[in-house]
Structures are given as C-alpha cells and as structure tokens.
Motif scaffolding. Structure first.
Motif, mmCIF file in Angstrom:
data_model
loop_
_atom_site.group_PDB
_atom_site.id
_atom_site.type_symbol
_atom_site.label_atom_id
_atom_site.label_comp_id
_atom_site.label_asym_id
_atom_site.label_seq_id
_atom_site.Cartn_x
_atom_site.Cartn_y
_atom_site.Cartn_z
ATOM 1 N N ASP A 35 0.623 -1.237 0.152
ATOM 2 C CA ASP A 35 -0.202 0.003 -0.003
ATOM 3 C C ASP A 35 0.948 1.118 -0.143
ATOM 4 O O ASP A 35 0.550 2.166 -0.796
ATOM 5 N N SER A 36 2.052 1.202 0.601
ATOM 6 C CA SER A 36 2.730 2.427 0.649
ATOM 7 C C SER A 36 3.483 2.660 -0.754
ATOM 8 O O SER A 36 3.636 3.902 -1.080
ATOM 9 N N GLN A 37 3.581 1.679 -1.473
ATOM 10 C CA GLN A 37 4.032 1.847 -2.931
ATOM 11 C C GLN A 37 3.085 2.121 -3.831
ATOM 12 O O GLN A 37 3.267 2.326 -5.041
ATOM 13 N N LYS A 38 1.676 1.449 -3.531
ATOM 14 C CA LYS A 38 0.605 1.769 -4.397
ATOM 15 C C LYS A 38 0.899 0.618 -5.255
ATOM 16 O O LYS A 38 0.633 0.967 -6.648
ATOM 17 N N LYS A 39 1.476 -0.464 -5.057
ATOM 18 C CA LYS A 39 1.888 -1.662 -5.987
ATOM 19 C C LYS A 39 0.890 -2.962 -5.690
ATOM 20 O O LYS A 39 0.715 -3.217 -4.480
ATOM 21 N N VAL A 40 0.735 -3.814 -6.839
ATOM 22 C CA VAL A 40 0.012 -4.963 -6.586
ATOM 23 C C VAL A 40 0.818 -6.161 -7.230
ATOM 24 O O VAL A 40 1.345 -5.742 -8.092
ATOM 25 N N TYR A 41 0.995 -7.328 -6.660
ATOM 26 C CA TYR A 41 1.862 -8.314 -7.209
ATOM 27 C C TYR A 41 1.048 -9.556 -7.178
ATOM 28 O O TYR A 41 0.250 -9.941 -6.417
ATOM 29 N N GLN A 42 1.395 -10.425 -8.155
ATOM 30 C CA GLN A 42 1.073 -11.728 -8.419
ATOM 31 C C GLN A 42 2.123 -12.619 -7.676
ATOM 32 O O GLN A 42 3.271 -12.347 -7.600
ATOM 33 N N PRO A 43 1.884 -13.956 -7.434
ATOM 34 C CA PRO A 43 2.848 -15.045 -6.783
ATOM 35 C C PRO A 43 4.000 -14.778 -7.528
ATOM 36 O O PRO A 43 5.158 -14.951 -7.024
#
Length: 106
Positions: A35-43
């Motif tokens: 959330d701090s970087q506003k990024k989302v990751y897949q496995p």
C-alpha cells in the motif's frame, strides 16, 4: 535454530527493518499489496527469502509466521499470517505459487 526463535515477533521485525525489509505487504482479493508504494503483485512477482515461526506466549495455538519478501521491482518487506487452524488458506495457496529463495525456516 535461529536466535530469532527466542525473540518476540516485534523484535524480529525491528531487526528485519534494520536489514532493509521496510515495506509492509498485505494480502487481499487474491493479490499481494504494497500500500505504501501503491503496487500489487502476483505470486511469480515475489520471492520468499525467509520464514520465522512464533508461538503465543500464553497460548500455543496462537501461532504466527512472518515472511520476508522481495518483489520483482526490488522492494523488500514483511508479511504475517497465522498458522495452524487459524491460517489464511488463500494466502498460503498464494505463497505456495511464489518463488522461494533457498531459505531457512526459523
């Protein structure tokens, strides 16, 4: 056995932050969020570098696991989950698909 097994989770987290694991990751909606970087990751975009297991001081069923993670973007941080009967099964399935550095379970 790592000395971290003898420390409370809060102290291990402090040690890890001093080693550069400064981001807090959260799992929701089938994805890992920074959330701090506003990024989302897949496995496949994350690597588990270490695992630390803790038992509750007053209740052995109150068990947690702390993961150190690195992302394909170079971010380093931590993620926690319960383990045993109270674990987040969806999170465990997500992490099973992640890359795993040749790491130790502490």
């Amino acid at each position: 056995m790592s000395i971290h097994n003898l420390k409370p989770m809060s102290e291990v987290m402090t040690d890890l932050r001093e080693k550069g694991y400064t981001d807090d990751f959260n799992y929701r909606d089938g994805e890992l969020h920074n959330d701090s970087q506003k990024k989302v990751y897949q496995p496949k975009e994350i690597t588990i570098t270490e695992e630390y297991r803790f038992e509750g001081e007053t209740n052995p069923e109150d068990s947690s696991i702390l993961y150190t993670l690195e992302t394909s973007a170079g971010e380093k941080g931590i993620l926690t989950n319960s383990y045993g009967a109270d674990s987040n099964v969806e999170l465990e399935e997500f992490l099973d698909k992640a890359n795993k550095k040749d790491h130790q379970v502490h």
